[in-house]
Design a protein around this motif. Structure first.
Motif, PDB file in Angstrom:
ATOM      1  N   ASN A 161      46.825  14.585 112.566  1.00  0.00           N
ATOM      2  CA  ASN A 161      47.456  15.677 111.832  1.00  0.00           C
ATOM      3  C   ASN A 161      47.391  16.990 112.594  1.00  0.00           C
ATOM      4  OD1 ASN A 161      48.097  14.093 109.547  1.00  0.00           O
ATOM      5  ND2 ASN A 161      45.974  14.224 108.867  1.00  0.00           N
ATOM      6  N   GLN A 162      46.421  17.096 113.489  1.00  0.00           N
ATOM      7  CA  GLN A 162      46.246  18.319 114.243  1.00  0.00           C
ATOM      8  C   GLN A 162      46.517  18.075 115.723  1.00  0.00           C
ATOM      9  OE1 GLN A 162      42.137  19.009 113.206  1.00  0.00           O
ATOM     10  NE2 GLN A 162      42.679  20.550 111.675  1.00  0.00           N
ATOM     11  N   MET A 163      47.021  19.090 116.402  1.00  0.00           N
ATOM     12  CA  MET A 163      47.143  19.038 117.849  1.00  0.00           C
ATOM     13  C   MET A 163      46.005  19.870 118.426  1.00  0.00           C
ATOM     14  SD  MET A 163      50.200  20.377 120.387  1.00  0.00           S
ATOM     15  CE  MET A 163      51.416  19.162 119.893  1.00  0.00           C
ATOM     16  N   MET A 164      45.156  19.220 119.206  1.00  0.00           N
ATOM     17  CA  MET A 164      44.016  19.905 119.781  1.00  0.00           C
ATOM     18  C   MET A 164      44.289  20.269 121.236  1.00  0.00           C
ATOM     19  SD  MET A 164      42.091  19.999 117.168  1.00  0.00           S
ATOM     20  CE  MET A 164      40.626  20.724 117.920  1.00  0.00           C
ATOM     21  N   SER A 165      43.678  21.352 121.683  1.00  0.00           N
ATOM     22  CA  SER A 165      43.797  21.753 123.080  1.00  0.00           C
ATOM     23  C   SER A 165      43.175  20.695 123.976  1.00  0.00           C
ATOM     24  CB  SER A 165      43.100  23.099 123.307  1.00  0.00           C
ATOM     25  OG  SER A 165      41.723  23.013 122.967  1.00  0.00           O
ATOM     26  N   GLU A 166      43.512  20.745 125.267  1.00  0.00           N
ATOM     27  CA  GLU A 166      43.064  19.705 126.192  1.00  0.00           C
ATOM     28  C   GLU A 166      41.545  19.630 126.278  1.00  0.00           C
ATOM     29  OE1 GLU A 166      46.074  22.170 128.619  1.00  0.00           O
ATOM     30  OE2 GLU A 166      44.842  22.481 126.838  1.00  0.00           O
ATOM     31  N   ASN A 167      40.878  20.777 126.141  1.00  0.00           N
ATOM     32  CA  ASN A 167      39.414  20.740 126.190  1.00  0.00           C
ATOM     33  C   ASN A 167      38.797  20.425 124.833  1.00  0.00           C
ATOM     34  OD1 ASN A 167      40.015  23.132 124.907  1.00  0.00           O
ATOM     35  ND2 ASN A 167      38.672  24.417 126.140  1.00  0.00           N
ATOM     36  N   GLY A 168      39.658  20.192 123.832  1.00  0.00           N
ATOM     37  CA  GLY A 168      39.184  19.741 122.525  1.00  0.00           C
ATOM     38  C   GLY A 168      38.471  20.793 121.708  1.00  0.00           C
ATOM     39  N   PHE A 227      36.822  24.233 133.277  1.00  0.00           N
ATOM     40  CA  PHE A 227      38.128  23.749 132.822  1.00  0.00           C
ATOM     41  C   PHE A 227      39.053  24.924 132.529  1.00  0.00           C
ATOM     42  CE2 PHE A 227      41.070  22.937 129.359  1.00  0.00           C
ATOM     43  CZ  PHE A 227      41.761  21.843 129.827  1.00  0.00           C
ATOM     44  N   THR A 228      38.536  25.935 131.849  1.00  0.00           N
ATOM     45  CA  THR A 228      39.353  27.100 131.505  1.00  0.00           C
ATOM     46  C   THR A 228      39.852  27.800 132.755  1.00  0.00           C
ATOM     47  OG1 THR A 228      38.053  27.395 129.487  1.00  0.00           O
ATOM     48  CG2 THR A 228      39.355  29.278 130.220  1.00  0.00           C
ATOM     49  N   LEU A 229      38.960  27.992 133.717  1.00  0.00           N
ATOM     50  CA  LEU A 229      39.337  28.676 134.950  1.00  0.00           C
ATOM     51  C   LEU A 229      40.397  27.893 135.721  1.00  0.00           C
ATOM     52  CD1 LEU A 229      38.720  31.056 136.911  1.00  0.00           C
ATOM     53  CD2 LEU A 229      37.108  29.519 138.038  1.00  0.00           C
ATOM     54  N   GLN A 230      40.142  26.611 135.937  1.00  0.00           N
ATOM     55  CA  GLN A 230      41.036  25.831 136.793  1.00  0.00           C
ATOM     56  C   GLN A 230      42.380  25.564 136.121  1.00  0.00           C
ATOM     57  OE1 GLN A 230      40.466  25.380 139.831  1.00  0.00           O
ATOM     58  NE2 GLN A 230      38.254  25.664 140.030  1.00  0.00           N
ATOM     59  N   SER A 231      42.373  25.290 134.829  1.00  0.00           N
ATOM     60  CA  SER A 231      43.645  24.989 134.163  1.00  0.00           C
ATOM     61  C   SER A 231      44.528  26.225 134.059  1.00  0.00           C
ATOM     62  CB  SER A 231      43.410  24.380 132.777  1.00  0.00           C
ATOM     63  OG  SER A 231      42.748  25.292 131.914  1.00  0.00           O
ATOM     64  N   SER A 232      43.945  27.390 133.832  1.00  0.00           N
ATOM     65  CA  SER A 232      44.759  28.605 133.767  1.00  0.00           C
ATOM     66  C   SER A 232      45.227  29.028 135.153  1.00  0.00           C
ATOM     67  CB  SER A 232      43.982  29.742 133.087  1.00  0.00           C
ATOM     68  OG  SER A 232      42.774  30.025 133.768  1.00  0.00           O
ATOM     69  N   LEU A 233      44.375  28.837 136.166  1.00  0.00           N
ATOM     70  CA  LEU A 233      44.787  29.138 137.537  1.00  0.00           C
ATOM     71  C   LEU A 233      45.972  28.269 137.934  1.00  0.00           C
ATOM     72  CD1 LEU A 233      44.199  30.609 140.252  1.00  0.00           C
ATOM     73  CD2 LEU A 233      42.693  28.692 140.814  1.00  0.00           C
ATOM     74  N   ARG A 234      45.888  27.007 137.628  1.00  0.00           N
ATOM     75  CA  ARG A 234      46.969  26.069 137.945  1.00  0.00           C
ATOM     76  C   ARG A 234      48.242  26.440 137.190  1.00  0.00           C
ATOM     77  NH1 ARG A 234      47.611  20.372 139.074  1.00  0.00           N
ATOM     78  NH2 ARG A 234      49.284  19.472 137.815  1.00  0.00           N
ATOM     79  N   HIS A 235      48.083  26.720 135.913  1.00  0.00           N
ATOM     80  CA  HIS A 235      49.241  27.010 135.063  1.00  0.00           C
ATOM     81  C   HIS A 235      50.022  28.203 135.595  1.00  0.00           C
ATOM     82  CE1 HIS A 235      51.526  27.515 131.289  1.00  0.00           C
ATOM     83  NE2 HIS A 235      51.355  28.816 131.501  1.00  0.00           N
ATOM     84  N   PHE A 236      49.327  29.293 135.899  1.00  0.00           N
ATOM     85  CA  PHE A 236      50.040  30.502 136.297  1.00  0.00           C
ATOM     86  C   PHE A 236      50.460  30.469 137.762  1.00  0.00           C
ATOM     87  CE2 PHE A 236      48.125  32.196 132.384  1.00  0.00           C
ATOM     88  CZ  PHE A 236      49.252  32.794 131.831  1.00  0.00           C
ATOM     89  N   TYR A 237      49.666  29.836 138.618  1.00  0.00           N
ATOM     90  CA  TYR A 237      50.030  29.800 140.029  1.00  0.00           C
ATOM     91  C   TYR A 237      51.390  29.136 140.249  1.00  0.00           C
ATOM     92  CZ  TYR A 237      50.330  28.437 144.879  1.00  0.00           C
ATOM     93  OH  TYR A 237      50.790  28.250 146.156  1.00  0.00           O
ATOM     94  N   ARG A 238      51.729  28.140 139.445  1.00  0.00           N
ATOM     95  CA  ARG A 238      52.982  27.400 139.679  1.00  0.00           C
ATOM     96  C   ARG A 238      54.224  28.260 139.461  1.00  0.00           C
ATOM     97  NH1 ARG A 238      53.958  23.946 134.314  1.00  0.00           N
ATOM     98  NH2 ARG A 238      53.283  25.549 132.881  1.00  0.00           N
ATOM     99  N   TYR A 239      54.065  29.429 138.833  1.00  0.00           N
ATOM    100  CA  TYR A 239      55.197  30.347 138.710  1.00  0.00           C
ATOM    101  C   TYR A 239      55.389  31.181 139.979  1.00  0.00           C
ATOM    102  CZ  TYR A 239      54.782  29.481 133.654  1.00  0.00           C
ATOM    103  OH  TYR A 239      54.723  28.909 132.416  1.00  0.00           O
TER     104      TYR A 239
END
Length: 881
Positions: free
Chosen positions: A691-698, A266-278
Motif C-alpha cells: 500500500n505504501q511506496m518506500m524510499s530505496e533506503n527503506g 547511501f544518501t551521499l552516493q545516491s544523490s551524487l549519482r542522481h544529480f551528476y547525470r544532469y
C-alpha cells in the motif's frame, strides 16, 4: 546628464524586458538607493510607485506615490532605445561617482533633486581593489550584524567578507543556534553557510547541528533527491522532487562530509549519482525527469549543480583534476550563455539569479574574461538592488518575490545571497578556494554515473575535431557567443557551414541543439551522418537527436523520415549494441527503435530484456518504451512481459512506473492468448504491490507513491472487462479499516449497483475546511449560512465538485480530478474507483431547503492509530440530466 547619448552597442538584451507598448506596464520595484519605485506605463510614462520612508527621496518632502515623472536627469524614456533599467542604473553609478544628484522633473511641480551618498567610481577590477565596492560591502555587513541574525543569507555573506569583525558576529550567532532548519530548502541553502563557518573556525559546537541536518536529509531522500519540504507528493512534477532545493542539499552533504560529520553513505552516493547525470546534458529539470537543452536556468538549478560539483571536487583527493571539477565549470557557464535571460523562474526568477551569479564566481580563474564580461554586463542589477539602508535585494525583475533586502519582512534574506557578487572574488569561502585546516577528504567515485564516454558531456571545452581549440573558448564574447546572438546566427538560413560546425562542436549543449536544428532545417544530411560517425559522445548524441527530428518523435509537423538512411541507422545500432557506449547516447538511441519495423525490432529482443532491467532508469524507461510493441508479438511477448512487469513492480522512479500505461494501450489489440497471459502477469504484480511506496533506503514513505503505482498497474490489469471485473472484486481500503486493521472493514463491491437517488446531481465544494462527523458538518454549514457563504446555484462557475449520475458514475468538476482517482463511481454509501484499492464513505443530509454531501477525504497520509475520518462538505447546485 544625458545618458541617452551614450554608446549603446554593448548593452545586452535582458529578457523579459520592459517594452513601451506593453499594456500592463512594468514596475521597477527599487530605483536603488534613491528610495523610490517607478511604474512604467504604456509609452514609458513614468509614475512614482512608492517612496521609501527615510530614503533620500523621502527627505526631499516633495515626492509622492502617483506623481508623473516627466524626465530623470533630462532623460525621457520614450525618446531612447535602451532598456530603461540599465539607464536608471547608470544614473546611480554616475551620481555616486560625482555629486550624488538625481534630478526628477515632476509634472506640475518641476525639478526635484534627490541627493544620494557619493561612493566613488567602480574600479576596472571591481569588486576587487575597488573602494566603492568595499563601502557597499561594509554597509551591508554592518546592517546584517544589527538585524540579520535569522535571515538565511546573512551567515554566508558575513563569512565571505573576510573581515574578523564580521566573523565575530557569526560566532555570536552560532553560540545560540541549535539547528539549521526543519525543511529541505532551509538545510540546503542555510547549511552551506554553517559548514563554511566550521571550515573557517573549526568550532566543533556546530557539528551536532550539521549532523542533524545530514540525518534529516538521510530520512527524507527518495530516488536520489528531495522534495522542497520534509516530504513531497509523488505526483508533483513527476515524482515529487524539487531539484531547485535538492541540488543544494547535495552541496550541503558534500560540505558536511568535508567537515567530518557522519553522512549516510547511501544518501551521499545516491544523490551524487542522481544529480551528476544532469551535468552538461542540459538544464537540471524541476522534477524527476530527463534534462533538456535551453539557455535559461530556471531557479538556478544548473548553477546550483555547479556549486555541488565544486564541493565534490574539493572533497575528493586530486579533485581539481577530476570529472567533478570539469562538471563544475560546464554547469557554471550556463549562466554566461544564458545571460540574456533574467529573473525568470517558478515563483519568480530571483532565486535563480542568486545561484547563477554565485556559480559564475567559480569561473574567476578558469574563464576570467567571461567572468569579467558577465559581472560588468549585470552591474546594473546590483545598482537597482541596493537600498538606501545598505541592504541589497534582487532588483530589476518583472516580479518582486525575491527582491527582498534585510529587514524587509522576510526571514530569507534573498538579497544577501545576491550580494555575494561583491565578495566572492575575495575567496574567503571554502567553496571558492579558501583553505581550511579542518577540511577532511573522502574518496568519491571516479565517475558516479555512466561510462567513460559519458565524461565528454561534462567537458567545458569544444569537441577536439571542430574548428575551435581550447584557447578559442577563452575568447568568447557576449556580443557573439552567448544565447541571444548565437540563436540569431543559427536561425538565419544563410548561416555558414563554419558556424554550423563551430556550434555543433561547442561545449554548451544548447548551442549544439540550435546548430542541429539548423542542420535539419537546411537539409545538410551529410553533417548528420558525420555526427553519428564521430568518436565524441556529444556529437553522437546530437546526431541521434537530429534523427528524432526527422522521424518526428515529438513534432510530426516537420518530420521527413525519408532522409534517414540505412547508414545512419547502422550507426544507431552500434550505439545500442556497444556495451561501452555512453549511457546518454544509448538512452536516446533506444528511443529511435519505435520507428523501426517489427521484424527488425525483434532482432533487439534479447538486448531489450537486458536494458529493461538496467540500473539507470533513463535507459530502463527507453527500453520499456521500445519493447512495448513486442508485447503483442507472438514470438516475443513471453520473453519481455516478465522483465517489464518486474521492472515496474520494483520501480519507485516515476518515469518507470508511469510507463505502465503503454502496456494497456498495447494489450487492447493483442491476440486473446497474449491478453490472457498479460492479464495473469499483471494481476500478480498488482497483488504483490504494498500500500505504501518506500524510499530505496527503506526509511520513509514517498507520499502518494503507493497510490499512484497501484493505480498505474491497476489500469494495465483493467485493459479488458475481465480485468476490470477482477479489480472491482478486490477488497478496497477504507478509513474504518485504517482504524481497525480488520479485513472485514474493507469495502468489497458485490457486483450489483446499489442506487441512492439523493446523491444524483451536481455538488459544489463549500470550502476546503475539514469536518469529522455529521454534527460537525451541521455546525459548520449553519455557520456558513449565517455568513452567507454557501455557493449559489451556478454550476458553470464551480472550481471543485462532482457530477453524479443515476447509474453511479461520478465525474469531477474543475480541480477535483487532481485530488481523487477517476473514473469513480458509487454504490450504497461508498464511492470507489476500479483502478485503485480505496473506497470513500459519503453521507447526504438536508439543512433548510438545501441538500448537502459529506464526502470523505483521502486517508493515505495519516499514520497513527488515532486517525479519524475527515470529510469535506458539498452543496447540491443542480440536478443531473
Amino acid at each position: 546628464m544625458n545618458v541617452a547619448a551614450a554608446d549603446t552597442a554593448a548593452d545586452p538584451v535582458f529578457n523579459p524586458t520592459p517594452k513601451a507598448n506593453d499594456r500592463r506596464g512594468w514596475t521597477i520595484q527599487n530605483f536603488g538607493p534613491v528610495g523610490i519605485g517607478i511604474q512604467l506605463e504604456k509609452g514609458f510614462v513614468m509614475k512614482i510607485n512608492n517612496v521609501e520612508p527615510g530614503s533620500p527621496a523621502a527627505e526631499t518632502g516633495q515626492l509622492e506615490k502617483g506623481q508623473v515623472i516627466e524626465s530623470i536627469n533630462g532623460v525621457r524614456f520614450n525618446d531612447i532605445d535602451r532598456d530603461p533599467r540599465i539607464v536608471l542604473a547608470q544614473m546611480i553609478t554616475d551620481a555616486e561617482a560625482s555629486d550624488g544628484r538625481i534630478v526628477l522633473d515632476i509634472q506640475d511641480l518641476g525639478d526635484v533633486t534627490v541627493t544620494i551618498p557619493v561612493l566613488g567610481s567602480y574600479s576596472p577590477t571591481w569588486p576587487l581593489n575597488c573602494p566603492k565596492s568595499d563601502k557597499i560591502v561594509r554597509h551591508l555587513a554592518d546592517l546584517l550584524a544589527k538585524q540579520g541574525e535569522n535571515e538565511w543569507g546573512s551567515v554566508i555573506f558575513l563569512l565571505s567578507t573576510g573581515n574578523e569583525k564580521d566573523l565575530d558576529v557569526v560566532r555570536g550567532w552560532m553560540k545560540k543556534r541549535k539547528e539549521i532548519g526543519s525543511i529541505n530548502w532551509a538545510i540546503g541553502m542555510q547549511g552551506i553557510g554553517i559548514c563554511e563557518y566550521y571550515l573557517r573556525t573549526g568550532d566543533q559546537s556546530v557539528l551536532p547541528m550539521i549532523q542533524k541536518g545530514a540525518d534529516h536529509l538521510r530520512d527524507h531522500i527518495y530516488n536520489g533527491a528531495w522534495a522542497g519540504r520534509a516530504s513531497g507528493q509523488y505526483t508533483y512534477q513527476s515524482g515529487g522532487h524539487v531539484n531547485a532545493s535538492g541540488v543544494h542539499c547535495l552541496t550541503f552533504l558534500l560540505l558536511a562530509k568535508t567537515c567530518g560529520v557522519d553522512v549516510d553513505e547511501f544518501t551521499l552516493q545516491s544523490s551524487l549519482r542522481h544529480f551528476y547525470r544532469y551535468s552538461g546534458r542540459g538544464s537540471v529539470p524541476y522534477g524527476d525527469y530527463t534534462s533538456k537543452a535551453g539557455y535559461g536556468d530556471c531557479n538556478g538549478k544548473t548553477s546550483g549543480l555547479a556549486m555541488a560539483m565544486a564541493a565534490a571536487s574539493r572533497l575528493t583527493p586530486g579533485g581539481d583534476k577530476s570529472i567533478y571539477a570539469q562538471a563544475a565549470q560546464i554547469n557554471a557557464m550556463k549562466g554566461y550563455y544564458g545571460i540574456n535571460t533574467y529573473h525568470v523562474g517558478h515563483t519568480g526568477g530571483g532565486l535563480g539569479e542568486i545561484w547563477k551569479s554565485a556559480a559564475m564566481g567559480l569561473m574567476m580563474d578558469e574563464r576570467p574574461e567571461q567572468y569579467r564580461q558577465y559581472l560588468d554586463a549585470r552591474r546594473w542589477i546590483l545598482e537597482l538592488s541596493r537600498r538606501h539602508t545598505g541592504g541589497i535585494g534582487i532588483g530589476g525583475g518583472k516580479d518582486g518575490n525575491y527582491d527582498v533586502a534585510t529587514g524587509e519582512n522576510s526571514d530569507k534574506g534573498w538579497g544577501s545571497y545576491f550580494a555575494l557578487n561583491y565578495t566572492l572574488p575575495r575567496k574567503q569561502l571554502y567553496l571558492f578556494g579558501a583553505p581550511s585546516q579542518w577540511a577532511k577528504s573522502y574518496k568519491l567515485p571516479t565517475r558516479p554515473w555512466g561510462t567513460s564516454r559519458d565524461d565528454a558531456f561534462s567537458s567545458p571545452y569544444p569537441v577536439a575535431s571542430g574548428p575551435w581549440s581550447r584557447s578559442d573558448i577563452l575568447k568568447e564574447t557576449l556580443e557573439q557567443h552567448v544565447g541571444e546572438p548565437a540563436y540569431e546566427i543559427l536561425r538565419d538560413d544563410k548561416v555558414s557551414d563554419l558556424n554550423l560546425v563551430t556550434y555543433l562542436h561547442h561545449p554548451e549543449i544548447t548551442h549544439r541543439f540550435e546548430a542541429k536544428a539548423a542542420v535539419v532545417r537546411l537539409k545538410k544530411d551529410d553533417m548528420i551522418l558525420g555526427l553519428l560517425l564521430s568518436r565524441d559522445a556529444r556529437l553522437k548524441h546530437i546526431g541521434v537527436m537530429a534523427l528524432h527530428d526527422l522521424f518526428g518523435t515529438w513534432n510530426k509537423r516537420n518530420a521527413d523520415p525519408g532522409r534517414v538512411t540505412p547508414e545512419m541507422m547502422a550507426q544507431v545500432e552500434k550505439f545500442i549494441r556497444d556495451p561501452h557506449e555512453s549511457w546518454y547516447v544509448k538512452q536516446w538511441s533506444l528511443g529511435l527503435l519505435q520507428h523501426t519495423d517489427i521484424d527488425h525490432l525483434r532482432t533487439y529482443k534479447d538486448l531489450l530484456v537486458q536494458y529493461v532491467e538496467h540500473e539507470e532508469h533513463w535507459i530502463q524507461g527507453s527500453a520499456i518504451s521500445a519493447s512495448i510493441r513486442l508485447l503483442s508479438d507472438p514470438a516475443c511477448y513471453k520473453d519481455l512481459f516478465p522483465p517489464i512487469a518486474r521492472a515496474i513492480s520494483k520501480a519507485t522512479a516515476y518515469p518507470i512506473v508511469s510507463r505502465a500505461r503503454f502496456i494497456t494501450e498495447q494489450l487492447g489489440d493483442a491476440d486473446p492468448e497474449i491478453q490472457a497471459y498479460g492479464l495473469n502477469v499483471m494481476k500478480t504484480v498488482y497483488e504483490l504491490q504494498p500500500n505504501q511506496m518506500m524510499s530505496e533506503n527503506g526509511r520513509n514513505e514517498i507520499g502518494g507513491g503507493g497510490n499512484f503505482k497501484r493505480k498505474a498497474i491497476g489500469q494495465v490489469v483493467g485493459f479488458s472487462e475481465a480485468g476490470k471485473a477482477y479489480l472491482d472484486s478486490t477488497p478496497k481500503l477504507t478509513s474504518e479499516w485504517k482504524r481497525s486493521g480488520r479485513d472485514q472493514d474493507k469495502f468489497t463491491f458485490s457486483g450489483t449497483f446499489q442506487s441512492n437517488p439523493d446523491l444524483h446531481g451536481t455538488w459544489c465544494l463549500i470550502n476546503h475546511d475539514l469536518v469529522e462527523s455529521r454534527s460537525d458538518a451541521n455546525d459548520y454549514i449553519k455557520g456558513k449560512i449565517e455568513k452567507n457563504q454557501i455557493p449559489s446555484m451556478q454550476p458553470e462557475r464551480m472550481k471543485y465538485g462532482f457530477v453524479i449520475n443515476r447509474d453511479g458514475q461520478i465525474s469531477p468538476v474543475g480541480f477535483t480530478k487532481q485530488k481523487f482517482n477517476f473514473p469513480m463511481r458509487y454504490s450504497g454509501d461508498m464511492a470507489f474507483s476500479t483502478f485503485i484499492d480505496k473506497a470513500y464513505h459519503y453521507e447526504v443530509f438536508t439543512i433548510g431547503d438545501r441538500e448537502y454531501l459529506m464526502f470523505e477525504e483521502d486517508f493515505e497520509a495519516e499514520e497513527d492509530s488515532s486517525y479519524k475520518a475527515i470529510y469535506k462538505t458539498y452543496v447540491k447546485v443542480a440536478s443531473s440530466k
